[in-house]
Design an enzyme around this catalytic site. Structure first.
Site, short mmCIF file in Angstrom:
data_model
loop_
_atom_site.label_atom_id
_atom_site.label_comp_id
_atom_site.label_asym_id
_atom_site.label_seq_id
_atom_site.Cartn_x
_atom_site.Cartn_y
_atom_site.Cartn_z
N HIS A 308 0.36 -1.32 -0.17
CA HIS A 308 -0.33 -0.23 -0.28
C HIS A 308 1.11 1.09 -0.29
CE1 HIS A 308 -3.27 2.94 1.24
NE2 HIS A 308 -4.20 2.02 0.75
N ASP A 366 -7.59 -5.29 -0.16
CA ASP A 366 -8.26 -5.83 -1.57
C ASP A 366 -7.95 -7.95 -1.26
OD1 ASP A 366 -7.48 -2.86 -3.06
OD2 ASP A 366 -9.53 -3.61 -3.27
#
Ligand code: SDX
Length: 432
Positions: A308, A366
């Site tokens: 991320h 996700d």
């Protein structure tokens, strides 16, 4: 804004300029670089906007080091446990948790807008049956401005609010219809007696020929996924919506642009990409080879669902979803389907591997949302559509905030030009 400054000195010319530092309520302060381009004629250079604040915002706060995510100051962990998606919509839009009366009124308004114009339903038949539902979402949401042009004056606060309500209300209907169209089943009309998430699941999975029942576990899991995906400050798709609408473009066209950005596998398309990646593996024995590919700098392959830009220790949403993921898999007795065993092995190895530890690459939201949606029986090509549905409120809240910001102006980044210097046109007969 604060009175602190930093001094920038151009060592070539000796010129210097004081740049104001502004302090927010949380997180890093910012340097206002506008005087630098005026005084020193220099632009800042920041590909990917890794170190650039594009705006001031009071909606969502992320602390990537500490794994903190706040919606209007409320920790997402508390909202995930105690709130509902529609209450989070109210919070993101209006800045405060609603009273019971305000929540009832908001629920009525949103559910009252849940149908789409019948003309819009004919729009779907122009798509191929095998169109990706995200392609349909981009088209149909963009086309909303052809139907709802009675409230497109973006300088009118009431028009902005009506458009925000319409988008939040209609996204589940448009999303479910995108799926129904892709499988050739009849569209289901909204049932306003259901709550927002149940209504979506019914439009997605019900058929006119039989009664419909849905497991409360699935409803709660989807509600959780939607709360956790509602907003995430200035991510790629939110920044796309801000930039698109900064020209005065209508909210439907701007949200359609955000949907296009979210579709990318590096962003919202990652949940679908996680499952597609896992499906390429036949057994846990193949996991080390996949990890090796992810670590190979000569291989463009990346481990979907890992890493991320901001979270460098853990994604708080992933922590919450990881727990829900195991509950859902357990409840649906799919805990030991091969794909989920592979996911567990991938997570275990990656978390022990120096490459991932050194680069602070952890499972992100996700990774787990993809697994939960797969276990719930949501079709793969609908994963990012669900992310779109959830994130619509974040996008439209930021759109409203931007239009109310006195510093708002059309976005127009500059560049470092590395092309040819000026040269004259060469007639064809003199070209090599
Ligand atoms: C979302 O912005 C948001 O908030 C997004 C989001 C939201 O809610 O809106 O949180 C939702 O988009 C989550 C992210 C979903 N994407 C994925 O899961 C796709 C896989 N992840 C990567 O594409 C990547 O991690 C990003 C895009 C998420 C972040 O990319 P960055 O911040 O630009 O990281 P980077 O490219 O600078 O990587 C740093 C290093 C590099 O290696 P070195 O050059 O230092 O040797 O880490 C490596 C990268 O190669 N790396 C990975 C990796 N992610 C980064 N290596 C293997 N697998 C990965 N997934």
């Amino acid at each position: 804004m604060g009175k602190d400054t930093v001094t920038v000195i151009n060592n070539i010319t000796g010129e210097s300029v004081e740049l104001p530092i502004y302090h927010g309520s949380h997180g890093p302060s910012v340097v206002d670089v506008r005087p630098m381009s005026k005084k020193l004629g220099l632009f800042t250079y920041d590909p990917g906007f890794v170190s650039t604040a594009s705006c001031q915002s009071a909606i969502t706060y992320i602390d990537g080091e500490k794994g903190i995510l706040l919606y209007r100051g409320y920790p997402v962990e508390q909202l995930a446990e105690k709130s509902s998606y529609l209450e989070v919509c109210y919070l993101l839009l209006y800045g405060e948790l609603p009273s019971a009366g305000a929540m009832d009124e908001f629920q009525q308004i949103i559910m009252g807008h849940s149908m789409i114009h019948e003309g819009l339903r004919h729009f779907y038949s122009g798509f191929r049956r095998d169109a990706h539902p995200m392609a349909i979402m981009v088209g149909v949401v963009g086309a909303l401005s052809a139907f709802y042009h009675d409230s497109l004056d973006i300088d009118n606060p009431r028009h902005r609010e009506i458009s925000a309500h319409r988008l939040i209300a209609k996204m589940p209907t448009i999303a479910a219809d995108s799926f129904k169209y892709s499988i050739g089943q009849p569209f289901m009309y909204p049932d306003n007696s259901l709550n927002y998430v149940e209504n979506f699941l019914r439009m997605m999975f019900a058929v006119p020929s039989r009664d419909f029942e849905i497991s409360p576990t699935i409803v709660r899991a989807l509600e959780l996924i939607m709360i956790l995906h509602a907003d995430h400050e200035q991510n790629a798709s939110a920044s796309t919506v801000r930039l698109a609408s900064s020209s005065g473009a209508n909210p439907f066209a701007s949200i359609s642009a955000g949907i296009g950005s979210l579709w990318g596998p590096a962003h919202g398309g990652a949940n679908e990409a996680v499952i597609r990646m896992l499906e390429t593996i036949d057994s846990v024995k193949e996991v080390p080879a996949l990890i090796a590919r992810a670590k190979d700098r000569d291989d463009k392959f990346r481990l979907m669902g890992f890493g991320h830009r901001i979270y460098k220790n853990f994604d708080p949403r992933a922590v919450i979803l990881r727990k829900a993921c195991h509950q859902v898999l357990n409840e649906l007795e799919s805990e030991h389907l091969p794909l989920f065993d592979i996911a567990n092995e991938l997570e275990r190895i990656a978390l022990e591997d120096e490459y991932f530890i050194e680069r602070k690459l952890y499972p992100n939201v996700d990774f787990y949302s993809g697994i939960i949606l797969k276990a719930m029986g949501v079709p793969l090509n609908m994963f990012t559509v669900i992310f779109t549905m959830a994130r619509t409120v974040g996008w439209i809240s930021q759109w409203m905030e931007m239009l109310e910001d006195p510093e708002y102006r059309i976005g127009r980044p500059r560049q470092l030009y590395v092309g040819k210097m000026q040269r004259d046109y060469v007639p064809m007969d003199r070209r090599i």
